[in-house]
Scaffold this active site. Structure first.
Site, short mmCIF file in Angstrom:
data_model
loop_
_atom_site.label_atom_id
_atom_site.label_comp_id
_atom_site.label_asym_id
_atom_site.label_seq_id
_atom_site.Cartn_x
_atom_site.Cartn_y
_atom_site.Cartn_z
N HIS A 123 -3.68 -4.77 -0.02
CA HIS A 123 -3.18 -5.33 1.23
C HIS A 123 -3.27 -6.86 1.20
CE1 HIS A 123 -2.81 -1.71 3.78
NE2 HIS A 123 -3.72 -1.22 2.96
N CYS A 132 0.84 -1.19 0.00
CA CYS A 132 0.00 0.00 0.00
C CYS A 132 0.89 1.26 0.00
CB CYS A 132 -0.99 -0.03 1.16
SG CYS A 132 -2.30 1.20 1.00
N GLU A 157 -2.29 -8.89 3.35
CA GLU A 157 -2.62 -9.40 4.70
C GLU A 157 -4.10 -9.24 5.03
OE1 GLU A 157 -1.40 -6.52 3.96
OE2 GLU A 157 -1.88 -5.00 5.44
#
Lengths: 205, 267
Positions: A186, A80, A188
């Protein structure tokens, strides 16, 4: 050991949780020695580019991060804002220089093209994998990832673009320049699609 | 264009996870129950976003709440929004440190709009979800705060104007009439939303089966459908619901779940 670079911005806990889930050891650190000796680096980030660069510079972390990446080819993944910081510059909160590991300016989504464009671009969206790269091994050529951002990489050498996404315009969702890579989304926060990508970074870089 | 979303809302109260029916709470179990008996991670891999709300009616314990967020966030790889009684920066800092990506504000929106404005300038619009508890009474939409116990004397459309002007990023509209009933969402108040409302709308309160989720997600004004009912989608309920929604043509994100055992290496 993977080092998640701590410069006071970003959801470090989530990234470490994902790495832990995948069985990889990591530490959250801003220690120059640890960063220099890391097997791999992850540069996270949420917030303003200007603020992030100020934070990095205030502690000389900008040079500390660049050194192993340039001199030892230590793989680095920017996520990001972290991806944007790898670029040459950004216009967020006024013009500022980035780490310059890839030649590319970062600019805000252009609002004038489409009246109804919602900025920030938030939510799961589809990334089209435009160039085969080991980061995307095991994923379909169109895969969904979670985004939240108002700025994006404006343009760079097509050679390095590995994934694009569309939000009023086509933009660069992922790049890889040998051992230097970045994702605007992202991983994650992108369910198994993101976990597969992180696993690839852990195992194949 | 970002996709539509399926959201699960966990209601937390004093160390337990709760069922709510018309805002009356009943304890379902603690964190161990949620992880082991309830197999929450199965649900976590079939939703797009998680909301965790501290709905404690008594004094809140932030540290304990954060411990719970942390345990949940460790195996939950989606955006997580957290709220319940947010009135200070100390709270938001702690919450964000433990894996939250967004903050949910409700009573604070009414009582301390300036504080919400500060939160927006600190964390960004996309980070702030405005939660509004509504009741329908004589064709009017009434707004309640303080866990549904205090009615505020502000017209619904005026309140929406007020909060969108603050710069909030999303609106979570929860029907107190339908809360926990499983009778389906109420859409009446959506008609009162002006076309100037550009932020995403999350609808909540009443989903009892996947058809209800479908009705919600098919609505033009709805971006996300939420459920807080721990038992309406138990077992394979949620995975099946997601499958049905995708087959019905709802544009939800797609990911593999068959590869989860290969990915999980931690114990």
């Amino acid at each position: 050991m993977i080092v998640i670079i701590d410069y006071g911005m970003g959801n470090l806990f989530s990234i470490q949780s994902a790495l832990h889930y995948l069985g990889a050891q990591s530490i959250i650190s801003s220690d120059p020695h640890r960063i220099n000796n890391a097997d791999k680096l992850i540069l996270p980030g949420v917030g303003s580019f200007y603020k992030a660069m100020s934070n990095l510079k205030a502690t000389n972390l900008d040079e500390v991060v660049k050194e192993p990446v340039i001199k030892k080819n230590t793989p680095i993944l920017g996520i990001c804002l972290g991806m944007q910081l790898l670029c040459s510059s950004s216009t967020e909160d006024g013009f500022s220089y980035g780490l310059g590991l890839i030649d590319c300016p970062v600019e805000r989504f252009s609002e004038n093209k489409f009246v109804n464009l919602k900025i920030p671009h938030v939510g799961f969206d589809t990334v089209t994998i435009t160039k085969k790269n080991k980061l995307f091994d095991g994923l379909d050529s169109r895969a969904d990832f979670y985004f939240t951002h108002s700025y994006r990489m404006a343009y760079t050498d097509q050679l390095y673009v590995t994934g694009t996404c569309s939000h009023g315009e086509q933009f660069i969702a992922a790049f890889a320049k040998e051992h230097i890579c970045g994702t605007q989304f992202h991983p994650e926060k992108s369910q198994t699609n993101g976990l597969v990508l992180l696993k690839n970074f852990i195992e194949k870089f | 264009m970002a996709k539509k979303r399926l959201i699960f809302t966990l209601l937390y109260n004093d160390g337990g996870f709760m069922l709510s029916r018309n805002f009356r709470l009943q304890r379902a179990g603690d964190i161990e129950w949620l992880k082991s008996n309830y197999n929450f991670k199965n649900i976590a891999f079939t939703i797009d976003e998680l909301i965790i709300l501290d709905v404690s009616r008594n004094e809140r314990n932030l540290e304990r709440f954060c411990d719970h967020i942390k345990v949940i966030a460790e195996e939950c790889f989606i955006p997580i929004a957290v709220g319940g009684g947010i009135t200070s920066y100390e709270q938001t800092k702690a919450i964000m440190n433990y894996g939250a990506d967004k903050l949910v504000v409700n009573t604070t929106l009414f009582r301390a709009p300036d504080f919400v404005k500060e939160l927006i300038s600190t964390y960004g619009s996309q980070c702030i979800i405005a939660s509004i508890d509504v009741k329908r009474q004589n064709d009017q939409t009434e707004i309640y705060i303080d866990n549904g116990s205090t009615k505020i004397e502000v017209a619904f459309d005026e309140y929406i104007d007020r909060i969108t002007n603050l710069g909030i990023g999303e609106i979570y509209l929860n029907s107190m009439d339908r809360d926990g009933t499983g009778h389906g969402y109420l859409f009446d108040f959506l008609g009162q939303l002006k076309s100037t409302v550009k932020v995403p709308i999350i609808i909540a309160g009443g989903a009892g089966n996947w058809h209800h989720l479908l009705e919600g997600l098919q609505h033009d004004l709805v971006d996300a459908a939420a459920t807080a009912n721990l038992f309406n989608f138990i077992g394979q309920g949620f995975p099946n619901a997601r499958k049905q929604l995708l087959e019905s043509g709802i544009d939800l994100a797609r990911w593999e779940t068959a590869n989860i055992p290969d990915l999980k290496k931690s114990h």
